[in-house]
Scaffold this motif. Structure first.
Motif, short mmCIF file in Angstrom:
data_model
loop_
_atom_site.label_atom_id
_atom_site.label_comp_id
_atom_site.label_asym_id
_atom_site.label_seq_id
_atom_site.Cartn_x
_atom_site.Cartn_y
_atom_site.Cartn_z
N PRO A 198 42.68 37.30 26.43
CA PRO A 198 41.16 38.01 27.25
C PRO A 198 41.70 39.50 27.43
O PRO A 198 43.00 39.82 27.78
CB PRO A 198 41.21 36.55 28.61
CG PRO A 198 42.06 35.98 28.49
CD PRO A 198 43.49 36.36 27.27
N SER A 200 41.48 40.00 30.59
CA SER A 200 42.12 40.44 32.20
C SER A 200 44.31 40.51 32.06
O SER A 200 44.21 40.69 32.58
CB SER A 200 41.41 39.73 33.19
OG SER A 200 41.78 38.53 32.70
N GLN A 201 44.06 40.04 31.11
CA GLN A 201 45.52 39.75 30.53
C GLN A 201 46.20 40.81 29.00
O GLN A 201 47.25 39.89 28.81
CB GLN A 201 46.07 38.06 29.65
CG GLN A 201 45.47 37.42 31.64
CD GLN A 201 46.01 35.79 31.17
OE1 GLN A 201 46.47 35.23 30.69
NE2 GLN A 201 44.59 34.89 31.87
N SER A 245 41.30 50.14 35.39
CA SER A 245 40.59 48.57 35.72
C SER A 245 39.16 49.24 36.36
O SER A 245 38.13 48.62 36.32
CB SER A 245 41.21 47.76 36.59
OG SER A 245 41.50 48.16 37.07
N GLN A 249 35.03 48.64 35.55
CA GLN A 249 33.85 48.01 36.46
C GLN A 249 32.99 48.74 36.58
O GLN A 249 31.30 49.24 37.08
CB GLN A 249 34.98 47.67 37.55
CG GLN A 249 33.54 46.97 38.48
CD GLN A 249 34.01 46.05 39.30
OE1 GLN A 249 35.75 45.65 39.62
NE2 GLN A 249 33.93 44.81 40.23
N LYS A 254 31.00 45.41 34.92
CA LYS A 254 32.03 44.23 35.71
C LYS A 254 32.97 44.81 35.09
O LYS A 254 34.38 45.59 34.92
CB LYS A 254 31.68 43.69 34.53
CG LYS A 254 30.07 43.41 33.78
CD LYS A 254 30.25 42.10 32.50
CE LYS A 254 28.35 41.67 32.77
NZ LYS A 254 27.44 42.37 32.34
N SER A 255 33.93 43.62 36.59
CA SER A 255 35.63 43.27 36.43
C SER A 255 35.94 43.18 34.87
O SER A 255 35.74 42.81 34.05
CB SER A 255 35.77 42.67 37.45
OG SER A 255 35.71 41.47 36.99
N TYR A 256 37.72 43.24 35.02
CA TYR A 256 38.20 42.53 33.64
C TYR A 256 37.54 41.32 33.42
O TYR A 256 37.32 40.68 32.05
CB TYR A 256 39.39 42.84 33.40
CG TYR A 256 40.14 44.16 32.63
CD1 TYR A 256 38.99 45.00 32.76
CD2 TYR A 256 41.69 44.01 33.32
CE1 TYR A 256 39.38 46.61 32.69
CE2 TYR A 256 41.26 45.43 32.57
CZ TYR A 256 40.67 46.33 32.63
OH TYR A 256 41.60 47.92 32.07
N GLN A 257 37.67 40.63 34.63
CA GLN A 257 37.29 38.84 34.64
C GLN A 257 36.01 38.87 34.11
O GLN A 257 35.53 37.89 33.12
CB GLN A 257 38.34 38.54 36.01
CG GLN A 257 38.96 38.14 36.00
CD GLN A 257 39.77 39.13 36.32
OE1 GLN A 257 38.92 40.75 36.80
NE2 GLN A 257 41.04 39.48 36.34
N GLU A 258 34.64 39.60 35.04
CA GLU A 258 33.78 39.51 34.30
C GLU A 258 33.14 39.36 32.92
O GLU A 258 32.75 38.91 32.53
CB GLU A 258 32.78 39.90 35.28
CG GLU A 258 33.08 39.90 36.74
CD GLU A 258 32.51 40.56 37.64
OE1 GLU A 258 31.45 40.64 39.01
OE2 GLU A 258 32.41 41.74 37.20
N ASP A 260 35.45 39.16 30.13
CA ASP A 260 36.33 38.63 29.51
C ASP A 260 34.94 37.34 29.32
O ASP A 260 35.24 36.94 28.25
CB ASP A 260 37.24 37.95 30.28
CG ASP A 260 38.73 39.13 29.48
OD1 ASP A 260 38.45 39.28 28.84
OD2 ASP A 260 39.40 38.64 30.84
N GLN A 261 34.41 36.58 30.27
CA GLN A 261 33.61 35.27 30.20
C GLN A 261 32.71 35.78 29.19
O GLN A 261 32.15 34.83 27.95
CB GLN A 261 32.67 35.02 31.61
CG GLN A 261 33.89 34.89 32.90
CD GLN A 261 32.49 34.74 34.41
OE1 GLN A 261 31.56 34.72 34.24
NE2 GLN A 261 33.62 34.33 34.97
#
Length: 353
Positions: A198, A200-201, A245, A249, A254-258, A260-261
């Motif tokens: 993803p 974020s990684q 990052s 946002q 959205k953040s990287y994690q959001e 990714d979802q």
């Protein structure tokens, strides 16, 4: 006076002889490209077009003219504000001898943009389509580098943020080619075999060809779902923050994690056969409990008509029976669990397990 001979172990004598007779090996301990060898004498010529200075040698005059046409076509929509030097080689063997950079160039490199003097160096592989794509890919780097430089300069950021590699190479792929069978194969295989990385990684695959294609996939998704203007805004707003990052946002929301979802979900929905007609439970249901190990859920309606959930859970080392509200407002949902413990086992002989 008689000298007594010193006795040395046989292995030590062999070691000393070996070290004294061995040739110098210092070159083995340094990077090979330090002394890059040039096997060919190149007699360079310059082909000047409206926006490019193209360097070539006699045997590739026709290729240089074709490359000049491709470069001008790419310039028509990238519109970099300065003349760009392009250096063409007729083969990868010649390309590896370039002195534009001192490092050894491995076989997988199809061209590069040298940031210091803004030179683009590209070999021919015999494919006109590939030659055209690499020219456009490298010119996207020139455009992006100039864009970032002037945006930071206009706002007094001389040590400004620079985009991460996934964006740099993903943008070059996105603007130089369409989403083709090769890109589809790489991303689909990663999704189906559960090694997809993803956003974020994405640092875990930094510099790999998979990263190029994941970066392209990210920008394809942003362009289709958020608008092409967001991609330019990621560069135009880069002066505001110290980390990319944070720029992401701000622009995407959205953040990287959001991100990714929804992005990874989109890819799984696309490539998992059963998801064409079904969905993940987390996307269509409300989470009632989330802590610990929970088993044997059973629906129950109490005397007041409220919907309840009974289940066996292990929260403290003992197996207990809990009851939770199925109404999200009463149960607290994902953020807060409101459970009632009905039976506790393991403390009395009545309920040993």
């Amino acid at each position: 006076m008689r000298r007594t001979a010193t006795r040395y172990p046989l292995f030590l004598i062999f070691f000393i002889i070996t070290m004294l007779s061995a040739p110098p090996v210092s070159s083995q301990w340094f990077y090979f490209g330090r002394n890059k060898v040039q096997y060919t004498d190149f007699e360079w010529k310059v082909l000047k077009t409206e926006h490019f200075d193209i360097y070539y040698y006699d045997e590739m005059e026709e290729l240089a003219e074709r490359g000049a046409k491709y470069a001008e076509e790419s310039y028509s929509y990238l519109a970099v504000t300065r003349r760009i030097p392009l250096i063409f080689y007729s083969s990868h063997l010649h390309f590896q001898q370039t002195n534009v950079i001192p490092k050894h160039i491995p076989d997988g490199v199809g061209g590069f943009f040298e940031f210091l003097k803004g030179r683009v160096v590209i070999p021919s592989t015999g494919s006109s389509n590939a030659f055209k794509k690499v020219i456009q890919h490298e010119l996207v780097h020139v455009f992006m580098h100039a864009k970032i430089y002037f945006v930071n300069k206009e706002h007094g950021r001389f040590d400004g943020t620079y985009p991460p590699l996934w964006f740099v190479e993903g943008l070059a792929e996105y603007w130089s080619s369409t989403w083709d069978a090769q890109a589809e194969m790489i991303v689909k295989d990663a999704i189906l075999h559960n090694y997809f990385t993803p956003l974020s990684q994405i640092w875990r695959i930094n510099g790999t060809f998979t990263m190029y294609k994941e970066g392209q996939s990210i920008l394809e998704y942003i362009g289709e779902n958020y608008g092409e203007d967001k991609i330019l805004l990621l560069m135009e707003n880069i002066w505001k923050y110290g980390k990319f990052s944070d720029v992401f946002q701000d622009v995407i929301g959205k953040s990287y994690q959001e991100f990714d979802q929804e992005w990874v979900y989109h890819l799984k929905k696309k490539y998992y056969p059963m998801l064409a007609d079904h969905d993940f439970s987390k996307n269509i249901t409300q989470t009632v409990v989330q802590r610990g190990y929970n088993f044997k859920p059973t629906y129950y309606k109490d005397a007041a008509g409220d919907d309840k959930l009974l289940f066996v859970g292990n929260r403290t080392g003992y197996t207990n029976i809990f009851m939770a509200d199925l109404d999200p407002k009463k149960s607290g949902g994902m953020k807060k669990e409101k459970l009632k413990q009905l039976v506790k086992s393991g403390t009395k002989s009545d309920f040993e397990a």
